[in-house]
Scaffold this motif. Structure first.
Motif, PDB file in Angstrom:
ATOM      1  N   PHE A   1     -11.405  10.084   2.480  1.00  0.00           N
ATOM      2  CA  PHE A   1     -10.713  10.563   1.280  1.00  0.00           C
ATOM      3  C   PHE A   1      -9.332   9.926   1.161  1.00  0.00           C
ATOM      4  N   MET A   2      -9.225   8.717   1.700  1.00  0.00           N
ATOM      5  CA  MET A   2      -7.960   7.995   1.638  1.00  0.00           C
ATOM      6  C   MET A   2      -8.173   6.671   0.931  1.00  0.00           C
ATOM      7  N   GLU A   3      -7.184   6.288   0.175  1.00  0.00           N
ATOM      8  CA  GLU A   3      -7.199   4.995  -0.484  1.00  0.00           C
ATOM      9  C   GLU A   3      -5.850   4.353  -0.212  1.00  0.00           C
ATOM     10  N   SER A   4      -5.866   3.091   0.229  1.00  0.00           N
ATOM     11  CA  SER A   4      -4.616   2.368   0.491  1.00  0.00           C
ATOM     12  C   SER A   4      -4.666   1.018  -0.183  1.00  0.00           C
ATOM     13  N   TRP A   5      -3.554   0.653  -0.782  1.00  0.00           N
ATOM     14  CA  TRP A   5      -3.459  -0.631  -1.469  1.00  0.00           C
ATOM     15  C   TRP A   5      -2.290  -1.413  -0.894  1.00  0.00           C
ATOM     16  N   TRP A   6      -2.514  -2.696  -0.696  1.00  0.00           N
ATOM     17  CA  TRP A   6      -1.464  -3.596  -0.217  1.00  0.00           C
ATOM     18  C   TRP A   6      -1.165  -4.604  -1.314  1.00  0.00           C
ATOM     19  N   PHE A   7       0.104  -4.855  -1.545  1.00  0.00           N
ATOM     20  CA  PHE A   7       0.547  -5.852  -2.524  1.00  0.00           C
ATOM     21  C   PHE A   7       1.539  -6.765  -1.812  1.00  0.00           C
ATOM     22  N   SER A   8       1.729  -7.979  -2.324  1.00  0.00           N
ATOM     23  CA  SER A   8       2.797  -8.791  -1.731  1.00  0.00           C
ATOM     24  C   SER A   8       4.136  -8.086  -1.964  1.00  0.00           C
ATOM     25  N   LYS A   9       4.226  -7.349  -3.074  1.00  0.00           N
ATOM     26  CA  LYS A   9       5.411  -6.531  -3.368  1.00  0.00           C
ATOM     27  C   LYS A   9       4.944  -5.348  -4.206  1.00  0.00           C
ATOM     28  N   LEU A  10       5.373  -4.158  -3.828  1.00  0.00           N
ATOM     29  CA  LEU A  10       4.968  -2.948  -4.555  1.00  0.00           C
ATOM     30  C   LEU A  10       5.811  -2.843  -5.827  1.00  0.00           C
ATOM     31  N   GLU A  11       5.152  -2.988  -6.970  1.00  0.00           N
ATOM     32  CA  GLU A  11       5.849  -2.893  -8.259  1.00  0.00           C
ATOM     33  C   GLU A  11       5.093  -1.918  -9.142  1.00  0.00           C
ATOM     34  N   LEU A  12       5.833  -1.170  -9.933  1.00  0.00           N
ATOM     35  CA  LEU A  12       5.217  -0.140 -10.772  1.00  0.00           C
ATOM     36  C   LEU A  12       4.225  -0.736 -11.768  1.00  0.00           C
ATOM     37  N   THR A  13       4.516  -1.947 -12.275  1.00  0.00           N
ATOM     38  CA  THR A  13       3.590  -2.558 -13.225  1.00  0.00           C
ATOM     39  C   THR A  13       2.243  -2.827 -12.555  1.00  0.00           C
ATOM     40  N   ASN A  14       2.255  -3.276 -11.293  1.00  0.00           N
ATOM     41  CA  ASN A  14       1.000  -3.499 -10.556  1.00  0.00           C
ATOM     42  C   ASN A  14       0.235  -2.197 -10.405  1.00  0.00           C
ATOM     43  N   LEU A  15       0.956  -1.150 -10.029  1.00  0.00           N
ATOM     44  CA  LEU A  15       0.305   0.140  -9.813  1.00  0.00           C
ATOM     45  C   LEU A  15      -0.378   0.633 -11.082  1.00  0.00           C
ATOM     46  N   LYS A  16       0.305   0.506 -12.190  1.00  0.00           N
ATOM     47  CA  LYS A  16      -0.240   1.004 -13.456  1.00  0.00           C
ATOM     48  C   LYS A  16      -1.550   0.310 -13.806  1.00  0.00           C
ATOM     49  N   GLU A  17      -1.699  -0.956 -13.421  1.00  0.00           N
ATOM     50  CA  GLU A  17      -2.933  -1.685 -13.704  1.00  0.00           C
ATOM     51  C   GLU A  17      -4.134  -1.053 -13.008  1.00  0.00           C
ATOM     52  N   TYR A  18      -3.891  -0.383 -11.888  1.00  0.00           N
ATOM     53  CA  TYR A  18      -4.982   0.172 -11.093  1.00  0.00           C
ATOM     54  C   TYR A  18      -5.201   1.665 -11.321  1.00  0.00           C
ATOM     55  N   LYS A  19      -4.450   2.234 -12.238  1.00  0.00           N
ATOM     56  CA  LYS A  19      -4.525   3.679 -12.463  1.00  0.00           C
ATOM     57  C   LYS A  19      -5.961   4.174 -12.622  1.00  0.00           C
ATOM     58  N   ASP A  20      -6.750   3.469 -13.405  1.00  0.00           N
ATOM     59  CA  ASP A  20      -8.108   3.934 -13.690  1.00  0.00           C
ATOM     60  C   ASP A  20      -9.046   3.826 -12.493  1.00  0.00           C
ATOM     61  N   ASP A  21      -8.660   3.059 -11.480  1.00  0.00           N
ATOM     62  CA  ASP A  21      -9.485   2.935 -10.272  1.00  0.00           C
ATOM     63  C   ASP A  21      -9.264   4.092  -9.309  1.00  0.00           C
TER      64      ASP A  21
END
Length: 137
Positions: free
Chosen positions: A51-71
């Protein structure tokens, strides 16, 4: 009525491998009490990693996060509040975000999150940033 909860941590890791293969991975050497570095740092004695989900980005940016909201499971119940909270944080060195879900009721899992108050220690690669209880409609 089933209640659900989401807890969120942001982190800083050298690489994607360090996050997934080292930090989040459970060590099953001690079969009775398998643990992960994440669990130790987050001060969670046990959690169900399914029940855990983790995402790695080269840099954590809010615009990146918003792209994945529906996932993200149940994002409509907490995502906008999470983004508002992250706007108040310094994300410049952060490159990961982890979501841990829990619920009580018939299919309870990770129920300890309802009692979770965050981390006492700050010198860790992760920082606890968000917790919300909600009732799915």
């Amino acid at each position: 009525m089933t209640k659900k909860i989401i807890c969120v941590w942001i982190g800083t890791f050298e690489s994607e491998d360090k996050l997934y293969k080292n930090y989040l991975k459970f060590d099953y050497k001690n079969e009775d009490e398998p643990e992960s570095e994440f669990g130790k740092d987050a001060e969670l004695e046990y959690y169900d990693e399914d029940f855990m989900e983790s995402w790695w980005f080269s840099k954590l940016e809010l615009t990146n996060l918003k792209e994945y909201k529906d996932d993200l499971l149940d994002s409509e119940y907490f995502f906008d509040e999470l983004i508002a909270e992250l706007k108040n944080r310094d994300l410049t060195t952060r490159n990961s975000i982890s979501f841990l879900f829990g619920e009580n009721g018939e299919h309870s899992t990770n129920e300890m999150l309802f009692e979770y108050n965050g981390m006492k220690m700050n010198n860790k690669p992760i920082e606890f940033v968000f917790r919300k209880e909600y009732e799915p409609k």
